[in-house]
Design a protein around this motif. Structure first.
Motif, PDB file in Angstrom:
ATOM      1  N   ARG A  48      -1.848 -20.706  -7.175  1.00 57.74           N
ATOM      2  CA  ARG A  48      -1.918 -19.822  -6.234  1.00 57.74           C
ATOM      3  C   ARG A  48      -0.235 -19.256  -6.356  1.00 57.74           C
ATOM      4  NH1 ARG A  48      -5.042 -18.740  -1.357  1.00 57.74           N
ATOM      5  NH2 ARG A  48      -3.825 -17.248  -0.144  1.00 57.74           N
ATOM      6  N   ARG A  49       0.700 -20.009  -6.615  1.00 57.70           N
ATOM      7  CA  ARG A  49       1.981 -19.372  -6.650  1.00 57.70           C
ATOM      8  C   ARG A  49       2.063 -18.402  -7.823  1.00 57.70           C
ATOM      9  NH1 ARG A  49       5.744 -20.395 -10.271  1.00 57.70           N
ATOM     10  NH2 ARG A  49       4.472 -22.335 -10.960  1.00 57.70           N
ATOM     11  N   LEU A  50       1.451 -18.514  -9.029  1.00 57.62           N
ATOM     12  CA  LEU A  50       1.418 -17.619 -10.117  1.00 57.62           C
ATOM     13  C   LEU A  50       0.598 -16.430  -9.744  1.00 57.62           C
ATOM     14  CD1 LEU A  50       0.575 -20.085 -13.207  1.00 57.62           C
ATOM     15  CD2 LEU A  50       2.868 -19.337 -12.114  1.00 57.62           C
ATOM     16  N   LEU A  51      -0.248 -16.352  -8.865  1.00 59.24           N
ATOM     17  CA  LEU A  51      -1.197 -15.559  -8.544  1.00 59.24           C
ATOM     18  C   LEU A  51      -0.873 -14.479  -7.372  1.00 59.24           C
ATOM     19  CD1 LEU A  51      -4.795 -16.980  -9.042  1.00 59.24           C
ATOM     20  CD2 LEU A  51      -3.848 -14.893 -10.338  1.00 59.24           C
ATOM     21  N   ALA A  52      -0.111 -15.255  -6.657  1.00 59.61           N
ATOM     22  CA  ALA A  52       0.181 -14.537  -5.390  1.00 59.61           C
ATOM     23  C   ALA A  52       0.971 -13.013  -5.291  1.00 59.61           C
ATOM     24  CB  ALA A  52       1.182 -15.374  -4.580  1.00 59.61           C
ATOM     25  N   ARG A  53       1.657 -13.093  -6.319  1.00 62.02           N
ATOM     26  CA  ARG A  53       2.597 -11.556  -6.541  1.00 62.02           C
ATOM     27  C   ARG A  53       1.521 -10.548  -6.944  1.00 62.02           C
ATOM     28  NH1 ARG A  53       6.981 -11.964 -11.497  1.00 62.02           N
ATOM     29  NH2 ARG A  53       6.991  -9.689 -10.442  1.00 62.02           N
ATOM     30  N   GLU A  54       0.250 -10.754  -7.494  1.00 64.25           N
ATOM     31  CA  GLU A  54      -0.684  -9.714  -7.881  1.00 64.25           C
ATOM     32  C   GLU A  54      -1.435  -9.187  -6.658  1.00 64.25           C
ATOM     33  OE1 GLU A  54      -0.703  -8.456 -10.586  1.00 64.25           O
ATOM     34  OE2 GLU A  54       0.675  -9.808 -11.825  1.00 64.25           O
ATOM     35  N   PHE A  55      -1.282  -9.687  -5.592  1.00 67.89           N
ATOM     36  CA  PHE A  55      -1.649  -9.496  -4.440  1.00 67.89           C
ATOM     37  C   PHE A  55      -0.934  -9.357  -3.285  1.00 67.89           C
ATOM     38  CE2 PHE A  55      -4.869 -11.487  -6.982  1.00 67.89           C
ATOM     39  CZ  PHE A  55      -5.912 -10.594  -7.329  1.00 67.89           C
ATOM     40  N   THR A  56       0.287  -9.020  -3.101  1.00 65.20           N
ATOM     41  CA  THR A  56       1.014  -8.654  -2.360  1.00 65.20           C
ATOM     42  C   THR A  56       0.572  -7.256  -1.665  1.00 65.20           C
ATOM     43  OG1 THR A  56       2.798  -7.753  -3.797  1.00 65.20           O
ATOM     44  CG2 THR A  56       2.769 -10.115  -3.380  1.00 65.20           C
ATOM     45  N   GLN A  57       1.421  -7.219  -0.521  1.00 66.54           N
ATOM     46  CA  GLN A  57       1.353  -5.636   0.079  1.00 66.54           C
ATOM     47  C   GLN A  57       1.960  -4.611  -0.753  1.00 66.54           C
ATOM     48  OE1 GLN A  57      -0.581  -4.969   2.666  1.00 66.54           O
ATOM     49  NE2 GLN A  57      -1.198  -6.935   3.186  1.00 66.54           N
ATOM     50  N   ALA A  58       2.953  -5.137  -1.422  1.00 71.29           N
ATOM     51  CA  ALA A  58       3.681  -3.952  -2.268  1.00 71.29           C
ATOM     52  C   ALA A  58       2.846  -3.515  -3.450  1.00 71.29           C
ATOM     53  CB  ALA A  58       5.026  -4.681  -2.713  1.00 71.29           C
ATOM     54  N   ARG A  59       2.218  -4.678  -3.793  1.00 73.72           N
ATOM     55  CA  ARG A  59       1.260  -4.369  -4.902  1.00 73.72           C
ATOM     56  C   ARG A  59       0.103  -3.545  -4.584  1.00 73.72           C
ATOM     57  NH1 ARG A  59       2.796  -5.144 -10.149  1.00 73.72           N
ATOM     58  NH2 ARG A  59       2.889  -7.532  -9.977  1.00 73.72           N
ATOM     59  N   MET A  60      -0.415  -3.680  -3.390  1.00 70.00           N
ATOM     60  CA  MET A  60      -1.484  -2.897  -2.850  1.00 70.00           C
ATOM     61  C   MET A  60      -1.142  -1.444  -2.663  1.00 70.00           C
ATOM     62  SD  MET A  60      -3.776  -4.729  -3.102  1.00 70.00           S
ATOM     63  CE  MET A  60      -3.151  -5.627  -4.426  1.00 70.00           C
ATOM     64  N   ARG A  61       0.313  -1.278  -2.213  1.00 64.04           N
ATOM     65  CA  ARG A  61       0.782   0.075  -2.061  1.00 64.04           C
ATOM     66  C   ARG A  61       0.810   0.894  -3.578  1.00 64.04           C
ATOM     67  NH1 ARG A  61       4.122  -2.662   1.846  1.00 64.04           N
ATOM     68  NH2 ARG A  61       5.863  -2.762   0.216  1.00 64.04           N
ATOM     69  N   ASP A  62       1.156   0.110  -4.474  1.00 69.29           N
ATOM     70  CA  ASP A  62       1.357   0.654  -5.559  1.00 69.29           C
ATOM     71  C   ASP A  62      -0.287   0.984  -6.237  1.00 69.29           C
ATOM     72  OD1 ASP A  62       4.088   0.493  -5.628  1.00 69.29           O
ATOM     73  OD2 ASP A  62       3.858  -1.483  -6.992  1.00 69.29           O
ATOM     74  N   LEU A  63      -1.223   0.404  -5.760  1.00 68.11           N
ATOM     75  CA  LEU A  63      -2.439   0.449  -6.167  1.00 68.11           C
ATOM     76  C   LEU A  63      -3.147   1.461  -5.657  1.00 68.11           C
ATOM     77  CD1 LEU A  63      -4.584  -0.579  -8.307  1.00 68.11           C
ATOM     78  CD2 LEU A  63      -5.158  -2.182  -6.642  1.00 68.11           C
ATOM     79  N   ARG A  64      -2.844   1.733  -4.233  1.00 65.85           N
ATOM     80  CA  ARG A  64      -3.570   2.682  -3.362  1.00 65.85           C
ATOM     81  C   ARG A  64      -3.769   3.917  -3.988  1.00 65.85           C
ATOM     82  NH1 ARG A  64      -4.791   2.736   2.018  1.00 65.85           N
ATOM     83  NH2 ARG A  64      -3.491   0.696   2.622  1.00 65.85           N
ATOM     84  N   PRO A  65      -2.818   4.710  -4.573  1.00 67.84           N
ATOM     85  CA  PRO A  65      -3.149   6.038  -5.114  1.00 67.84           C
ATOM     86  C   PRO A  65      -4.444   5.889  -6.054  1.00 67.84           C
ATOM     87  CG  PRO A  65      -0.812   5.633  -5.032  1.00 67.84           C
ATOM     88  CD  PRO A  65      -1.378   4.073  -4.738  1.00 67.84           C
ATOM     89  N   ARG A  66      -4.355   4.968  -7.037  1.00 61.83           N
ATOM     90  CA  ARG A  66      -5.625   4.795  -7.877  1.00 61.83           C
ATOM     91  C   ARG A  66      -6.769   4.582  -7.059  1.00 61.83           C
ATOM     92  NH1 ARG A  66      -7.823   6.922 -11.809  1.00 61.83           N
ATOM     93  NH2 ARG A  66      -9.280   6.008 -12.790  1.00 61.83           N
ATOM     94  N   ILE A  67      -6.941   3.597  -5.963  1.00 60.86           N
ATOM     95  CA  ILE A  67      -7.997   3.358  -5.426  1.00 60.86           C
ATOM     96  C   ILE A  67      -8.543   4.679  -4.724  1.00 60.86           C
ATOM     97  CG2 ILE A  67      -8.997   2.469  -3.210  1.00 60.86           C
ATOM     98  CD1 ILE A  67      -7.033  -0.133  -4.048  1.00 60.86           C
ATOM     99  N   GLU A  68      -7.628   5.490  -4.162  1.00 61.92           N
ATOM    100  CA  GLU A  68      -7.950   6.939  -3.483  1.00 61.92           C
ATOM    101  C   GLU A  68      -8.556   7.886  -4.732  1.00 61.92           C
ATOM    102  OE1 GLU A  68      -4.132   8.235  -2.116  1.00 61.92           O
ATOM    103  OE2 GLU A  68      -4.246   7.196  -0.477  1.00 61.92           O
ATOM    104  N   ILE A  69      -8.160   7.688  -5.692  1.00 66.97           N
ATOM    105  CA  ILE A  69      -8.773   8.577  -6.829  1.00 66.97           C
ATOM    106  C   ILE A  69     -10.322   8.112  -7.227  1.00 66.97           C
ATOM    107  CG2 ILE A  69      -8.677   8.997  -9.355  1.00 66.97           C
ATOM    108  CD1 ILE A  69      -5.540   9.168  -9.204  1.00 66.97           C
ATOM    109  N   ILE A  70     -10.356   6.555  -7.180  1.00 66.52           N
ATOM    110  CA  ILE A  70     -11.839   6.059  -7.441  1.00 66.52           C
ATOM    111  C   ILE A  70     -12.629   6.156  -6.323  1.00 66.52           C
ATOM    112  CG2 ILE A  70     -12.918   3.854  -7.521  1.00 66.52           C
ATOM    113  CD1 ILE A  70     -10.606   2.753  -9.080  1.00 66.52           C
ATOM    114  N   VAL A  71     -12.156   6.282  -5.132  1.00 62.48           N
ATOM    115  CA  VAL A  71     -12.942   6.784  -3.874  1.00 62.48           C
ATOM    116  C   VAL A  71     -13.218   8.260  -3.751  1.00 62.48           C
ATOM    117  CG1 VAL A  71     -12.833   6.835  -1.397  1.00 62.48           C
ATOM    118  CG2 VAL A  71     -12.213   4.760  -2.458  1.00 62.48           C
ATOM    119  N   ASP A  72     -12.375   9.040  -4.035  1.00 61.08           N
ATOM    120  CA  ASP A  72     -12.614  10.643  -4.261  1.00 61.08           C
ATOM    121  C   ASP A  72     -13.724  10.885  -5.238  1.00 61.08           C
ATOM    122  OD1 ASP A  72     -11.031  11.029  -2.031  1.00 61.08           O
ATOM    123  OD2 ASP A  72      -9.491  11.740  -3.248  1.00 61.08           O
ATOM    124  N   ALA A  73     -13.674  10.159  -6.556  1.00 61.42           N
ATOM    125  CA  ALA A  73     -14.560  10.647  -7.764  1.00 61.42           C
ATOM    126  C   ALA A  73     -15.952   9.936  -7.227  1.00 61.42           C
ATOM    127  CB  ALA A  73     -14.128   9.745  -8.708  1.00 61.42           C
TER     128      ALA A  73
END
Length: 400
Positions: free
Chosen positions: A104-129
């Motif tokens: 869990r320690r190794l994986l945790a940084r992949e699902f932080t709020q900061a990582r989600m903020r970085d991913l959100r624009p890509r999610i928005e593109i997927i949703v709009d498509a």
């Protein structure tokens, strides 16, 4: 066991009346003693239904272990120790500390709020498509196939850099994996195929780490994860993140269509979106139960003595609809403001991907209702998928 139509006789904790838990499950919660349910491992499990008890079980990894041997599945060939070890590698759902803590320690940084903020624009593109695809499909269109299922699949494909050519089969295999109406052999075959594919992604990451999750794990922790562990991590994210989010997108849409005043708030008020998502997670509870636990000592729970070595199953819908947890629990109210639900579990094994699921729901639902302000279901109820580990809708025809 099968019913009169030849379909599997669903255990009580997986039965629903529409989106509601069946009355028998509420009755179990009201009893002084624990009920038991059959499991596909040939051993009954004590059923825990009260909110406070569910949190107590899920929060105690010492007395309620996640590391039970589930290789004795009905209709399956016994697994060898080597096969069992490979199947468990990287899967934090079936690990106890200290191995769980390490992974869990190794994986945790992949699902932080900061990582989600970085991913959100890509999610928005997927949703709009997908909204464009929904419009192009014409009226009526199936919200499940055009919107709910593809979004989390495409997000997971982005996370693991799955090639475009592989994505259709990736989704079909995932559907077979979760369909409990299939024979055990068919589901196990889908699980093997899925694991083989994930192993190929792990091998590619080890050979040439890219910018996906597996690539970053290899670069950041070059000597800490084996190929089997990387394979297990990729498998877990798919299993835990695809069907669950897809079900929430479909049934969450239907729930809000049943409550147009609350839908309007989600559509028009950005501040209402996050509490709405939390209430939908509580009210729908698409995951029937937490991972089975194995008692490491004799336990006294709800006037019942649970022997050491017993299986314990926690019903998440029953706990989230417990009137001792929240008043009038069968009513959807996005103003409720209770984020302490157990839809993502609780304790050490609280869903690591919860921020990813929330980000997708918070992005997709208001965009859907703004793009299609006249969205309406074609039928009073969707076509549910009862024979699935994750409860959802097989079809949800909509018009606008």
């Amino acid at each position: 066991m099968t019913d009169q139509h030849g379909m599997p006789d669903m255990p009580m904790h997986m039965r629903r009346c529409g989106v509601d838990p069946v009355p028998e499950l509420h009755a179990c919660r009201a009893r002084a003693e624990l009920s038991t349910v059959d499991t596909e491992f040939g051993q009954p499990a004590f059923l825990v239904t009260r909110y406070e008890d569910v949190r107590a079980v899920l929060g105690d990894s010492t007395r309620f272990s996640n590391a039970a041997d589930f290789s004795r599945r009905r209709g399956a060939e016994p697994a060898s120790p080597e096969q069992l070890a490979r199947a468990r590698a990287g899967n934090i759902l079936v690990q106890d500390p200290p191995e769980h803590t390490r992974l869990r320690r190794l994986l945790a940084r992949e699902f932080t709020q900061a990582r989600m903020r970085d991913l959100r624009p890509r999610i928005e593109i997927i949703v709009d498509a997908r909204l464009d695809a929904l419009a192009a499909a014409g009226r009526p269109a199936d919200l499940v196939t055009e919107f709910a299922m593809p979004i989390p699949l495409l997000v997971i494909c982005e996370l693991f850099a799955v090639p475009e050519a592989d994505r259709a089969e990736f989704q079909a295999r995932s559907g077979r994996l979760f369909d409990v109406s299939l024979e055990t052999g068919s589901r196990l075959a889908a699980a093997r195929e899925n694991r083989e594919y994930m192993a190929s992604l792990a091998a590619a990451a080890l050979a040439a780490p890219g910018e996906d999750i597996l690539g970053r794990l290899v670069r950041d922790h070059p000597d800490e994860l084996t190929r089997d562990e990387l394979t297990g991590i990729a498998t877990l994210v798919l299993v835990a993140g695809h069907e669950t989010t897809a079900s929430m997108l479909a049934l969450g849409t239907q729930a809000l269509l049943w409550h147009p005043d609350q839908l309007a708030l989600v559509r028009d008020d950005p501040a209402a979106v996050r509490p709405a998502v939390e209430e939908l997670l509580r009210w729908l509870s698409v995951v029937h139960s937490a991972t089975l636990r194995l008692t490491t000592a004799e336990i006294r729970l709800q006037n019942t003595t649970v022997p050491k070595g017993s299986l314990v199953l926690c019903s998440l819908p029953a706990a989230n609809r417990d009137p001792a947890y929240t008043p009038d629990p069968d009513r959807l109210d996005i103003r409720r403001g209770r984020a302490t639900h157990v839809a993502f579990g609780h304790g050490l094994h609280h869903c690591l991907g919860a921020p990813l699921a929330r980000t997708q729901l918070e992005t997709a639902l208001p965009r859907l209702f703004r793009r299609f302000p006249g969205l309406a279901p074609v039928a009073a109820e969707p076509e549910y998928s009862p024979y699935a580990v994750v409860y959802g809708a097989r079809k949800l025809p909509v018009t606008w």
